[in-house]
Design a protein around this motif. Sequence first.
Motif, PDB file in Angstrom:
ATOM      1  N   ASP A  45      33.204  27.409 116.638  1.00 27.80           N
ATOM      2  CA  ASP A  45      33.420  28.130 115.387  1.00 27.80           C
ATOM      3  C   ASP A  45      34.662  28.998 115.576  1.00 27.80           C
ATOM      4  O   ASP A  45      34.698  29.863 116.459  1.00 27.80           O
ATOM      5  N   ARG A  48      34.535  32.762 116.109  1.00 27.05           N
ATOM      6  CA  ARG A  48      33.998  33.324 117.363  1.00 27.05           C
ATOM      7  C   ARG A  48      34.926  33.085 118.539  1.00 27.05           C
ATOM      8  O   ARG A  48      34.545  33.312 119.691  1.00 27.05           O
ATOM      9  N   ARG A 189      23.972  39.179 126.146  1.00 30.81           N
ATOM     10  CA  ARG A 189      25.139  38.721 125.386  1.00 30.81           C
ATOM     11  C   ARG A 189      26.335  39.599 125.719  1.00 30.81           C
ATOM     12  O   ARG A 189      26.212  40.815 125.767  1.00 30.81           O
ATOM     13  N   GLU A 192      28.478  39.527 120.326  1.00 31.69           N
ATOM     14  CA  GLU A 192      27.428  39.205 119.371  1.00 31.69           C
ATOM     15  C   GLU A 192      27.434  37.719 119.051  1.00 31.69           C
ATOM     16  O   GLU A 192      28.456  37.123 118.741  1.00 31.69           O
ATOM     17  N   GLY A 193      26.248  37.111 119.121  1.00 28.78           N
ATOM     18  CA  GLY A 193      26.111  35.711 118.774  1.00 28.78           C
ATOM     19  C   GLY A 193      26.464  34.736 119.875  1.00 28.78           C
ATOM     20  O   GLY A 193      26.420  33.521 119.663  1.00 28.78           O
ATOM     21  N   VAL A 194      26.844  35.243 121.057  1.00 27.16           N
ATOM     22  CA  VAL A 194      27.226  34.360 122.172  1.00 27.16           C
ATOM     23  C   VAL A 194      26.394  34.717 123.393  1.00 27.16           C
ATOM     24  O   VAL A 194      26.783  35.575 124.190  1.00 27.16           O
ATOM     25  N   SER A 200      25.014  25.722 124.185  1.00 28.45           N
ATOM     26  CA  SER A 200      25.740  25.384 122.961  1.00 28.45           C
ATOM     27  C   SER A 200      26.151  23.922 122.910  1.00 28.45           C
ATOM     28  O   SER A 200      26.237  23.334 121.830  1.00 28.45           O
TER      29      SER A 200
END
Length: 550
Positions: A45, A48, A189, A192-194, A200
């Motif tokens: 993405d 990110r 993390r 954020e979000g990783v 993945s």
Amino acid sequence: MRDEVSDGIDDGTDVEDRPKRSIAARLTTVLAALLVLLVLTVPYDFGRLSPAAFARIPLEALLVVALLLALPSRGSRLVATLAGVALGLLGLLKLLDLGFTASLSRAFDPVLDWALLDEGFDFLSESYGRPAAIGVAITLAVVLVGLPTLVTLSMRRLRRLVVRHRTGTTRIVAALVVVWVACAAFNVRVVEGVPVADTSATTLANGHGFQVRLRLDDRETFGALIEDDRFGDTPGDQLLTALRGKNVVVAFVESYGRDAVEDPEFAPQVGAVLDRGTSELSTAGFAAQSGFLTSPTFGGGSWLAHDTLLSGLWIDNDQRHRTLLASDRMTLNGAFRRANWQTVGVMPAVTRAWPEGSFFGYDRFYDAKALAYRGPKFSFGTPPDQYTLASWQRLEQGKRDGNVMTELALVSSHAPWTPVPPLLDWADVGDGAVYRGTAGRSDDKRRNTGQIRADYRKSIEYTLGSLISYVRTYGDDDLVFIVLGDHQPAAVVTGENASHDVPISIITRDQAVFDRISGWGWQDGLKPGPQAPVWRMDAFRDRFLTAFGP
């Protein structure tokens, strides 16, 4: 003695060359490891993409190394090769996802989006020249072949390292597994979000696999939706009865999205054009009402928005687009034709055979050739919008006899948002030669994001200004002018997580038209406010036919 001397010389040569070969070998191994880790950890993405996003421990890497340690030599070689091919394809998929999320704010569709490569080549050719487009195509071909090859060779090299240092590798993998489990248990993390405990690669592969299954299932589902048409069998004398005698125009403005009227960087200037236009149109006896529609596409794919508005179906991918073209679905312009209107299409960006024309069935169609522009190229290799409007007036509107419905595509605000010309007196537009010397060129290598956004804003102001001026100059009591955006511009303009909403306005002198849509809740003026109603774009056809039916 001769043998001893000879041995000494040979040994000396080996000693001299061995460090160089050793350094080169170690460097190659390090690069191979970095390439594999990069493929595994790079985000797919674009929003990110940051250095901290690479701070992850990919579970897939630990599993592959463990498998290499457990298998005999021949088996480990086969696993390394297969893993390399798979990782190479994963890397290509991530690169495509990065490109699509950056430009269209969605992931790459492995079933349908290959057709967009041809559209992308045309876009590059028109915007930057054919040599640049060919250069990009060659680069893409090299990457498509080279990346899987390099990753496979890297995996085979790393496999030899793993086997040669089996004990040390086993200890390192065991330690990383413990760290991975701990990070997963506590949801560690870095950004954020990783998560550090990364899966993945598997998630990406599963997601695209599910996407493929959805696309295959959608063929049958969408076919049933096409057949379910509440207006499909409505006789022409019961369609659009409240618009008899009207000159109806549906004008799509390229990349005219909600951000143009709400983003603080654009709204003051674009809003001023709309507010001034509302006042000027009022002086000329016109009024306007506006709302928002949610487009099925973002950043590109204008044809999907055209399909959706006119067909009353949600067309958000090329598979649905092609299925629609093969059907006999009644479109909005088809409803006008059935109700005895003449239908006209004006598409200045169409420069070659256009199969969509036979589906939409315009009585008269004006592409780039028919518009006969003789000036310099602007933006997406097209004439400026004021010229398109002036030519349409000369070729069609000035000769109008009876009911006419026109679909216009205005494209001066198409990426890459190069400079636009000034608005001219309509009598001076002529064949476009007047624009020579006014076509500006922007070097995208030198433009920063702020300059791109400023050029986008100016192009929207230009097209809206042209439309308002056209209505003031040529509009009459029969005109019903619908103007809307096709989609939001790319994320480089809107930023991340922007909506898919686009403004839509109806302009006319006839109060009876507004009486018919009084239940829509649209706001007065050309600029919809934050509280203006929002519909999905596919809802427009049926609402419009209902409002203006018997």
